[in-house]
Design an enzyme around this catalytic site. Structure first.
Site, mmCIF file in Angstrom:
data_model
loop_
_atom_site.group_PDB
_atom_site.id
_atom_site.type_symbol
_atom_site.label_atom_id
_atom_site.label_comp_id
_atom_site.label_asym_id
_atom_site.label_seq_id
_atom_site.Cartn_x
_atom_site.Cartn_y
_atom_site.Cartn_z
ATOM 1 N N ASP A 326 0.807 -1.221 0.000
ATOM 2 C CA ASP A 326 0.000 0.000 0.000
ATOM 3 C C ASP A 326 0.840 1.271 0.000
ATOM 4 O OD1 ASP A 326 -2.451 -1.287 -0.055
ATOM 5 O OD2 ASP A 326 -2.584 -1.427 2.131
ATOM 6 N N LYS A 353 -5.519 -2.654 -7.338
ATOM 7 C CA LYS A 353 -5.929 -1.994 -6.098
ATOM 8 C C LYS A 353 -7.122 -1.064 -6.398
ATOM 9 C CE LYS A 353 -3.138 -3.607 -2.916
ATOM 10 N NZ LYS A 353 -3.660 -4.191 -1.650
#
Length: 457
Positions: A326, A353
């Site tokens: 992330d 994502k």
């Protein structure tokens, strides 16, 4: 939901050093899991430090729909009165997971071995993301999924009436897939086994053990073998959620970007399966001091003191990708100001994502005057050194909170301001981001007065 309403353009620009204390919110990954496992336990679980971003609030609303009592007692202070493993009731309405792939996939796992039919949806970003990576292993338990082409939301999931335990080797490093299978295994008899060749964040295993489940992890020639004994009675817990290392990445990187900065970021979770960014920053030459290392709720935490200094580009080890997946967007922003290229390989997960994060960062950085190279599984940023990034672009965030925050941080160190087309998705994970950054001295404001160049829309 964030991302459903009117776009909120935002603009950041360089005005001077960042100073002060950055109190970031609770860990999003742990907050999701605390609500779900609290709902699957018998009795009241108390959670302090819960992240109150929209993603987590959507998961709390879903647990209410399954029959648990979920109550906010004060800021970050929540109580969950669970229904026990196998005790979920069938929701009366569609479960809207907003922007959260984590919420959607974990909730699917938690209900997949109960005799229920549940319809899942989300915002435009979530509806574009593949769910087959979760519904395929859940089918091994006996669950049936019917969604849009490519296994996308809206999707109806029929839970298994007579689930069987499974042995499943994850085809890609994904904590969401692993966690969905383990949560499904809670209501299956016997032992459910998940094998992962590359380690991913282990919050689910840690928290399952804390709630009283029999779960073991063994490192073998196959990889990490996680074994869960099904149909336990989970015991309610008192959970103190540490501060989110992924959220902390933004003020940390901002301090490294802006000359003269000196910022303290207290109480950050440093679970070894999540701390890859900080190892990478140290290798780049970052001035980060880890103070008062301690245990908080079964997770390692520390206070981070971060000071500006020159950075060099490096090759990030591909094996580190799962521990910092992330954080690549904000790392790419920082790499633009380092000396030399920063090479990021083994990052194909970024393509699926909230947005295609490789493409979103590449297009935005190019518009800001940074040379990049990209491929299906890599991104290379050719750093221009401190003060070398032109900026002056409006970047399309594609309903992705991390793209939005990464470019707002970059704009604090560019020659010309950087504008993002929509900052509303930031509320899904870090609702206090703008206020926190302003408190450190950053200039970030809302407004539609964008520069001429536009990228990544």
């Amino acid at each position: 939901m964030a991302g459903h309403g009117e776009a909120i353009p935002m603009r950041s620009r360089a005005i001077g050093p960042l100073r002060g204390v950055a109190e970031v919110p609770g860990d999003k990954s742990i907050s999701h899991r605390a609500l779900i496992l609290g709902a699957l336990s018998v009795g009241e679980t108390r959670i302090t430090g819960l992240l109150e971003g929209q993603d987590v609030l959507d998961t709390g609303a879903a647990m209410r729909a399954f029959g648990a009592r979920v109550e906010r007692l004060g800021p970050g202070d929540w109580a969950v009165d669970g229904v026990g493993v196998g005790g979920f009731q069938e929701p009366a309405d569609v479960i809207d997971c907003g922007n959260s792939g984590t919420g959607a996939r974990l909730i699917m796992g938690a209900m997949a071995t109960s005799d229920l039919t549940v319809v899942f949806t989300g915002d435009a970003s979530l509806r574009s993301r593949p769910m087959g990576r979760v519904t395929e292993p859940l089918a091994l338990f006996g669950a049936e999924a019917h969604g849009r082409r490519g296994g996308r939301l809206p999707l109806a999931l029929r839970g298994a009436a007579n689930p069987a335990p499974v042995r499943y080797a994850t085809p890609m490093p994904s904590a969401q897939v692993k966690s969905a299978v383990l949560l499904a295994g809670l209501n299956a008899p016997g032992e459910t086994v998940v094998i992962e060749r590359e380690p991913t964040r282990d919050h689910t295993e840690r928290m399952l053990a804390g709630f009283g489940a029999a779960v073991t992890t063994e490192v073998t020639a196959e990889g990490r073998v996680i074994t869960l004994t099904g149909q336990p009675e989970l015991r309610p817990q008192a959970i103190a959620v540490p501060r989110d290392p992924s959220s902390a990445a933004f003020p940390v990187v901002a301090a490294l970007l802006v000359e003269g900065s000196d910022v303290l970021v207290p109480g950050i979770g440093l679970n070894p399966t999540r701390a890859g960014l900080y190892d990478t920053l140290i290798e780049m030459g970052a001035d980060i001091t880890f103070l008062d290392r301690r245990d908080e709720g079964g997770e390692t935490a520390a206070d981070l003191r971060v000071r500006f200094g020159p950075l060099r580009g490096i090759e990030v080890p591909p094996a580190r990708a799962a521990s910092m997946i992330d954080e690549y967007p904000v790392l790419a922003a920082l790499a633009a100001t380092a000396e030399g290229p920063t090479v990021m390989r083994g990052v194909k997960e970024l393509r699926v994502k909230e947005s295609d994060r490789i493409d979103a960062m590449a297009r935005g950085l190019e518009a800001c005057g940074v040379a990049i190279e990209e491929g299906p599984d890599f991104l290379i940023v050719h750093g221009r050194g401190p003060g070398g990034v032109e900026g002056g672009a409006t970047v399309g965030t594609r309903l992705d909170h991390r793209i939005a925050m990464a470019f707002l941080c970059l704009g604090l160190a560019t020659r010309k301001p950087v504008t993002i087309d929509d900052g509303a998705p930031i509320a899904t994970s870090f609702p206090g981001f703008v206020a926190l950054m302003r408190g450190l001295g950053a200039e970030i404001h809302e407004g539609a007065d964008a520069p001429l160049a536009r990228a990544g829309a």
